[in-house]
Design a protein around this motif. Sequence first.
Motif, PDB file in Angstrom:
ATOM      1  N   THR A 116      -0.148  11.747  11.074  1.00 33.97           N
ATOM      2  CA  THR A 116       0.568  10.592  10.540  1.00 33.97           C
ATOM      3  C   THR A 116       0.622   9.508  11.608  1.00 33.97           C
ATOM      4  O   THR A 116       0.944   9.793  12.770  1.00 33.97           O
ATOM      5  N   ASP A 117       0.272   8.282  11.223  1.00 33.02           N
ATOM      6  CA  ASP A 117       0.434   7.152  12.133  1.00 33.02           C
ATOM      7  C   ASP A 117       1.076   6.013  11.367  1.00 33.02           C
ATOM      8  O   ASP A 117       1.613   6.207  10.271  1.00 33.02           O
ATOM      9  N   GLU A 118       1.034   4.805  11.925  1.00 38.84           N
ATOM     10  CA  GLU A 118       1.728   3.677  11.292  1.00 38.84           C
ATOM     11  C   GLU A 118       1.134   3.307   9.941  1.00 38.84           C
ATOM     12  O   GLU A 118       1.770   2.631   9.135  1.00 38.84           O
ATOM     13  N   ARG A 119      -0.085   3.737   9.651  1.00 38.88           N
ATOM     14  CA  ARG A 119      -0.694   3.433   8.359  1.00 38.88           C
ATOM     15  C   ARG A 119      -0.503   4.549   7.340  1.00 38.88           C
ATOM     16  O   ARG A 119      -0.990   4.457   6.228  1.00 38.88           O
ATOM     17  N   GLY A 120       0.168   5.605   7.733  1.00 35.88           N
ATOM     18  CA  GLY A 120       0.411   6.678   6.780  1.00 35.88           C
ATOM     19  C   GLY A 120      -0.202   7.993   7.215  1.00 35.88           C
ATOM     20  O   GLY A 120      -0.602   8.176   8.361  1.00 35.88           O
ATOM     21  N   SER A 145     -17.606   7.351  -1.623  1.00 37.03           N
ATOM     22  CA  SER A 145     -18.275   7.038  -0.362  1.00 37.03           C
ATOM     23  C   SER A 145     -17.244   6.805   0.732  1.00 37.03           C
ATOM     24  O   SER A 145     -16.091   6.470   0.466  1.00 37.03           O
ATOM     25  N   ILE A 146     -17.693   6.952   1.987  1.00 35.23           N
ATOM     26  CA  ILE A 146     -16.807   6.679   3.124  1.00 35.23           C
ATOM     27  C   ILE A 146     -16.466   5.196   3.187  1.00 35.23           C
ATOM     28  O   ILE A 146     -15.402   4.802   3.641  1.00 35.23           O
ATOM     29  N   GLY A 147     -17.366   4.343   2.681  1.00 37.54           N
ATOM     30  CA  GLY A 147     -17.073   2.912   2.630  1.00 37.54           C
ATOM     31  C   GLY A 147     -15.876   2.636   1.748  1.00 37.54           C
ATOM     32  O   GLY A 147     -14.973   1.895   2.102  1.00 37.54           O
ATOM     33  N   GLY A 148     -15.844   3.274   0.585  1.00 37.24           N
ATOM     34  CA  GLY A 148     -14.702   3.126  -0.314  1.00 37.24           C
ATOM     35  C   GLY A 148     -13.446   3.696   0.298  1.00 37.24           C
ATOM     36  O   GLY A 148     -12.350   3.175   0.130  1.00 37.24           O
ATOM     37  N   PHE A 149     -13.592   4.759   1.076  1.00 35.42           N
ATOM     38  CA  PHE A 149     -12.461   5.374   1.751  1.00 35.42           C
ATOM     39  C   PHE A 149     -11.903   4.434   2.786  1.00 35.42           C
ATOM     40  O   PHE A 149     -10.701   4.241   2.920  1.00 35.42           O
ATOM     41  N   ALA A 150     -12.795   3.786   3.551  1.00 36.96           N
ATOM     42  CA  ALA A 150     -12.367   2.830   4.584  1.00 36.96           C
ATOM     43  C   ALA A 150     -11.658   1.645   3.938  1.00 36.96           C
ATOM     44  O   ALA A 150     -10.666   1.143   4.450  1.00 36.96           O
ATOM     45  N   ASP A 151     -12.168   1.183   2.798  1.00 33.52           N
ATOM     46  CA  ASP A 151     -11.519   0.081   2.094  1.00 33.52           C
ATOM     47  C   ASP A 151     -10.087   0.442   1.703  1.00 33.52           C
ATOM     48  O   ASP A 151      -9.172  -0.355   1.800  1.00 33.52           O
ATOM     49  N   LYS A 152      -9.908   1.689   1.250  1.00 36.07           N
ATOM     50  CA  LYS A 152      -8.575   2.141   0.877  1.00 36.07           C
ATOM     51  C   LYS A 152      -7.621   2.131   2.070  1.00 36.07           C
ATOM     52  O   LYS A 152      -6.455   1.780   1.958  1.00 36.07           O
ATOM     53  N   VAL A 153      -8.130   2.526   3.230  1.00 39.13           N
ATOM     54  CA  VAL A 153      -7.305   2.551   4.435  1.00 39.13           C
ATOM     55  C   VAL A 153      -6.816   1.160   4.778  1.00 39.13           C
ATOM     56  O   VAL A 153      -5.697   0.962   5.233  1.00 39.13           O
ATOM     57  N   GLU A 154      -7.662   0.142   4.528  1.00 38.55           N
ATOM     58  CA  GLU A 154      -7.318  -1.222   4.940  1.00 38.55           C
ATOM     59  C   GLU A 154      -6.377  -1.921   3.981  1.00 38.55           C
ATOM     60  O   GLU A 154      -5.827  -2.955   4.292  1.00 38.55           O
ATOM     61  N   GLU A 155      -6.179  -1.386   2.773  1.00 40.00           N
ATOM     62  CA  GLU A 155      -5.335  -2.059   1.789  1.00 40.00           C
ATOM     63  C   GLU A 155      -3.899  -2.185   2.270  1.00 40.00           C
ATOM     64  O   GLU A 155      -3.403  -1.332   2.964  1.00 40.00           O
ATOM     65  N   ASN A 203      -4.427  22.972  -1.789  1.00 42.89           N
ATOM     66  CA  ASN A 203      -4.883  22.326  -3.020  1.00 42.89           C
ATOM     67  C   ASN A 203      -4.758  20.818  -2.903  1.00 42.89           C
ATOM     68  O   ASN A 203      -3.984  20.306  -2.092  1.00 42.89           O
ATOM     69  N   LEU A 204      -5.511  20.100  -3.726  1.00 40.54           N
ATOM     70  CA  LEU A 204      -5.375  18.640  -3.786  1.00 40.54           C
ATOM     71  C   LEU A 204      -4.023  18.266  -4.375  1.00 40.54           C
ATOM     72  O   LEU A 204      -3.552  18.913  -5.323  1.00 40.54           O
ATOM     73  N   PRO A 205      -3.380  17.229  -3.837  1.00 39.18           N
ATOM     74  CA  PRO A 205      -2.130  16.762  -4.442  1.00 39.18           C
ATOM     75  C   PRO A 205      -2.399  16.255  -5.856  1.00 39.18           C
ATOM     76  O   PRO A 205      -3.479  15.709  -6.133  1.00 39.18           O
ATOM     77  N   PRO A 206      -1.464  16.421  -6.769  1.00 38.64           N
ATOM     78  CA  PRO A 206      -1.689  15.940  -8.144  1.00 38.64           C
ATOM     79  C   PRO A 206      -1.830  14.427  -8.191  1.00 38.64           C
ATOM     80  O   PRO A 206      -1.141  13.701  -7.480  1.00 38.64           O
ATOM     81  N   GLY A 207      -2.769  13.964  -9.014  1.00 40.46           N
ATOM     82  CA  GLY A 207      -2.912  12.527  -9.266  1.00 40.46           C
ATOM     83  C   GLY A 207      -3.773  11.749  -8.303  1.00 40.46           C
ATOM     84  O   GLY A 207      -3.962  10.542  -8.487  1.00 40.46           O
ATOM     85  N   VAL A 208      -4.322  12.377  -7.245  1.00 42.32           N
ATOM     86  CA  VAL A 208      -5.151  11.619  -6.309  1.00 42.32           C
ATOM     87  C   VAL A 208      -6.521  11.330  -6.931  1.00 42.32           C
ATOM     88  O   VAL A 208      -7.055  12.129  -7.693  1.00 42.32           O
ATOM     89  N   LEU A 261      -5.829  10.659   1.573  1.00 42.82           N
ATOM     90  CA  LEU A 261      -4.843   9.644   1.971  1.00 42.82           C
ATOM     91  C   LEU A 261      -3.755   9.623   0.898  1.00 42.82           C
ATOM     92  O   LEU A 261      -3.890   8.939  -0.119  1.00 42.82           O
ATOM     93  N   PRO A 262      -2.675  10.395   1.064  1.00 38.30           N
ATOM     94  CA  PRO A 262      -1.653  10.483   0.016  1.00 38.30           C
ATOM     95  C   PRO A 262      -1.029   9.140  -0.344  1.00 38.30           C
ATOM     96  O   PRO A 262      -0.769   8.870  -1.517  1.00 38.30           O
ATOM     97  N   LEU A 263      -0.780   8.281   0.655  1.00 38.97           N
ATOM     98  CA  LEU A 263      -0.131   7.000   0.391  1.00 38.97           C
ATOM     99  C   LEU A 263      -0.971   6.124  -0.524  1.00 38.97           C
ATOM    100  O   LEU A 263      -0.454   5.417  -1.387  1.00 38.97           O
ATOM    101  N   GLN A 264      -2.301   6.178  -0.350  1.00 38.07           N
ATOM    102  CA  GLN A 264      -3.206   5.397  -1.194  1.00 38.07           C
ATOM    103  C   GLN A 264      -3.611   6.152  -2.462  1.00 38.07           C
ATOM    104  O   GLN A 264      -4.315   5.608  -3.310  1.00 38.07           O
TER     105      GLN A 264
END
Length: 200
Positions: free
Chosen positions: A62-66, A190-200, A180-185, A83-86
């Motif tokens: 956990t860091d300042e971005r979640g 792609s990692i590009g889409g993952f990086a975009d999610k981190v930046e939101e 297990n995966l959290p419900p609703g994620v 990324l649970p927060l996203q």
Amino acid sequence: MERNQKIAMPLLVTWGFLLLILMVPGVARGAEFSASMLVKDDAKIMPGKIQVSNGKMRQEFTDERGQTITIVRPDLKVVWVILPLQGSYMEMPLTTKLPGQFIQMPPGAAGKRLVGQERLHGYDTEKYEVSVPVSRHMEKQVYWLAPKLGLPIKMECRERRFSLEYQSIREEKVPDRRFNLPPGVKKLDSIGGFADKVEE
């Protein structure tokens, strides 16, 4: 700096060390424990948590971005980075490589030498020095293997001023739901889409 380079520190740890610390046949099938983790990368220090149960593994930072969670499922042959927060996750096939937070002695090591025994965090360990091909040179890495758990509990590379260790180890039953995966994620492709999610 390119967009994909602006990834939160937990994700950098997950991907940045993916090719540096590799998987041997795996954690001892009966190993079951929880522990705190400590990653030291030069001046950066990042705490985390790990849980292991019969080959399944879960790590979180956990860091300042979640929060970033990595789950390894050998039974399904997948690795999930969440990324649970996203509300999103990425799935990778589990082959012979693990994210670097799960300390494993690299099978591609050019040499493996027992250099001593040491008591560490309540466990008798065998201390090994290995040489690993990194880029165009051989890198020295040291591992502290705990035979009781069937895996290393500390890794150190003095050249990169990097270390990773499991601390406050508690041998205890870990609920299956933790792997297990959290419900609703939502799954990203792609990692590009993952990086975009981190930046939101």
